[in-house]
Scaffold this motif. Structure first.
Motif: not given
Length: 151
Positions: A22, A25, A63, A69, A91
């Motif tokens: 997360w 990415g 994303r 994030i 984010g």
């Protein structure tokens, strides 16, 4: 077959998933945390997602919506092959057009309006040290309020 993740290993699966997949990415690392037969149920126990590919698409969707994030577990409790974790995703909105009309005006003067925080809790079952089934409850009302969609 690997033994079920317990103790630090269970916490490591959750922490690794949130940090590496997360936050960083790294959707290529999903197989290290998510079982091939993974299913995600929502708070009404309805199927929301099945498999690694759908999981990757969910990560990529968030994303695309949010930049910078950070996702972390604020609490992790585990017993046997079960893990419960409360999480927070923070984010900055990539496209202010996603905001409600009132907030689009305000963001010119208050840039932090574009900073979004979403929280939730997942109840997960592990198999072979990987997450195989989760039930998720996400605070979508708070997300809607932050985005100016409703009060």
């Amino acid at each position: 077959m690997a033994a079920p993740a317990r103790g630090p290993a269970a916490t490591g699966v959750v922490g690794g998933l949130l940090e590496q997949v997360w936050t960083q990415g790294r959707v290529d690392l999903i197989p290290e945390f998510i079982h091939a037969d993974y299913v995600l149920l929502d708070e009404r126990a309805e199927l929301r997602m099945r498999g690694r590919e759908e999981f990757a698409q969910d990560v990529l969707t968030y994303r695309a919506l949010l930049a910078d994030i950070t996702m972390r577990a604020t609490h992790v409790v585990h017993e046997g092959d079960m893990v419960v974790y409360r999480w927070e995703l923070i984010g900055r909105l990539n496209d202010i057009q996603q905001l409600g009309p009132g907030l689009r005006i305000v963001i010119r003067d208050i840039p932090d309006v574009g900073l979004i925080s979403v929280r939730g809790i997942n109840i997960a079952r592990l198999s072979g040290g990987l997450l195989i089934e989760e039930t998720c409850e996400t605070d979508v009302a708070s997300l809607g309020q932050q985005m100016g969609w409703w009060k």
